[in-house]
Design a protein around this motif. Structure first.
Motif, short mmCIF file in Angstrom:
data_model
loop_
_atom_site.label_atom_id
_atom_site.label_comp_id
_atom_site.label_asym_id
_atom_site.label_seq_id
_atom_site.Cartn_x
_atom_site.Cartn_y
_atom_site.Cartn_z
N TYR A 1 0.82 -1.21 0.00
CA TYR A 1 0.00 0.00 0.00
C TYR A 1 0.86 1.26 0.00
O TYR A 1 0.50 2.28 -0.61
N SER A 2 1.99 1.22 0.67
CA SER A 2 2.89 2.37 0.70
C SER A 2 3.47 2.63 -0.69
O SER A 2 3.53 3.78 -1.15
N GLU B 1 2.13 1.63 -3.50
CA GLU B 1 1.00 2.04 -4.34
C GLU B 1 0.73 3.53 -4.20
O GLU B 1 0.55 4.24 -5.19
N ALA B 2 0.70 4.02 -2.95
CA ALA B 2 0.46 5.45 -2.69
C ALA B 2 1.56 6.31 -3.31
O ALA B 2 1.29 7.38 -3.86
N MET C 1 1.13 9.12 -6.52
CA MET C 1 1.48 10.54 -6.38
C MET C 1 1.80 11.16 -7.73
O MET C 1 1.65 12.38 -7.92
N LYS D 1 -8.71 13.94 -4.44
CA LYS D 1 -7.80 12.78 -4.40
C LYS D 1 -8.15 11.82 -3.26
O LYS D 1 -7.46 10.82 -3.06
N LYS E 1 -7.91 12.09 -0.05
CA LYS E 1 -6.90 11.95 0.99
C LYS E 1 -7.57 11.82 2.35
O LYS E 1 -8.61 12.42 2.62
#
Length: 312
Positions: free
Chosen positions: A21-22, A24-25, A29, A259, A261
């Motif tokens: 997931y990190s 992917e994030a 970006m 987005k 967030k």
């Protein structure tokens, strides 16, 4: 034995997903993945001026239907005209005193009957008293908590059920950097913003646990913004922590919402303040003094306009 094996396997799964997931994030970006809000019903509290007005204007340019709440009817009408001229599909204004639960529920019922179910709820309205705790009247403390915190409970109670029914929607709370770090003369304000932060974060986890992943949440934590609410506030380190331009903040907030967030900290690097939890006591006080948390409000003159001004 089986419990230990299961625990180890769950930990390995957690580590793999954490890394995935990190990454992917990080990759996302570099891509502009933004939700579509044209034709969506967006409600903004504290819309008469400041951040609330700027957020409404940015959604108007995207073709949203705007619902504007504020106790300041004149300022709210001004925002409505600006919103109309900036491309809003439609705009509706309502006077609402966010200190009063029954009024919030009554106005929410009118909105549902006259406009429809709110799809993006932005709890932005706020008050700031800027007084030392010992000099803070009980009535001021109560008003701060009513507007900055409790109103979020009542608006979400009013509009969340429809979001749950269709598993779609977005809840937004304008908290503050003051929720991450206390400050001299902000006892009531920091308390109210910390509570607002904790409320929406807990609600986000609650929706996730209930399988309502279509309901998004965003918590906004800006530093001081150049609006009427912070008239007279000075920053000790203007190069490091300048008073933020309200138009810039409005754009950053809407961009973050598009987005989807979970947190929006403005400026982003100030989020590092949470590292204070790992610092020695004397270093924490030294840092607070260096950043101006002891004297930022020494020249604060209070709210200029009667009513619930847009945040920070």
């Amino acid at each position: 034995m089986m419990f230990l094996i299961r625990s180890i396997l769950e930990t390995i799964e957690f580590i793999i997903l954490f890394i995935y997931y990190s990454l992917e994030a990080f990759i996302l970006m570099f891509f502009s993945v933004r939700k579509k809000v044209a034709g969506k019903i967006v409600l903004v509290t504290g819309a008469a001026n400041g951040i609330g007005r700027e957020v409404a204007l940015n959604f108007a340019r995207l073709g949203s239907i705007l619902i504007l709440w504020d106790i300041d009817e004149e300022g709210n009408k001004e925002t409505a005209e600006l919103v109309k001229n900036n491309g809003a599909l439609a705009v509706y204004t309502y006077k609402c005193d966010l200190r009063k639960k029954d009024e919030i529920y009554a106005v929410a019922d009118k909105v549902k009957k006259e406009v429809g179910d709110v799809e993006i709820l932005i709890n932005n309205a706020g008050v700031l008293k800027g007084k030392a705790f010992i000099d803070l009247p009980d009535s001021d403390m109560a008003e701060t908590l009513e507007v900055n915190t409790k109103a979020h409970f009542w608006t979400c109670k009013a509009f969340l059920p429809a979001m749950i029914a269709c598993n779609q929607g977005h809840l937004v709370t304008t908290s503050s950097v003051a929720a991450l770090a206390g400050s001299n003369k902000l006892t009531d304000y920091s308390a109210s913003k910390s509570a607002a932060f904790g409320f929406l974060e807990s609600l986000a986890f609650e929706m996730r646990a209930a399988g309502k992943e279509g309901i998004k949440t965003t918590i906004i934590c800006p530093y001081y913004v150049d609006t009427e609410l912070v008239t007279g506030v000075k920053t000790t380190r203007p190069l490091l922590l300048p008073i933020l331009d309200v138009r810039y903040v409005g754009k950053k907030i809407v961009d973050g919402i598009l987005k989807e967030k979970l947190y929006i900290v403005i400026p982003p690097y100030i989020g590092l303040i949470v590292l204070k939890l790992f610092l020695p006591k004397k270093v924490v006080f030294l840092l607070a003094e260096y950043l101006g948390l002891f004297d930022n409000l020494d020249h604060f003159r209070g709210e200029v306009r009667r009513g619930h001004n847009a945040e920070d």
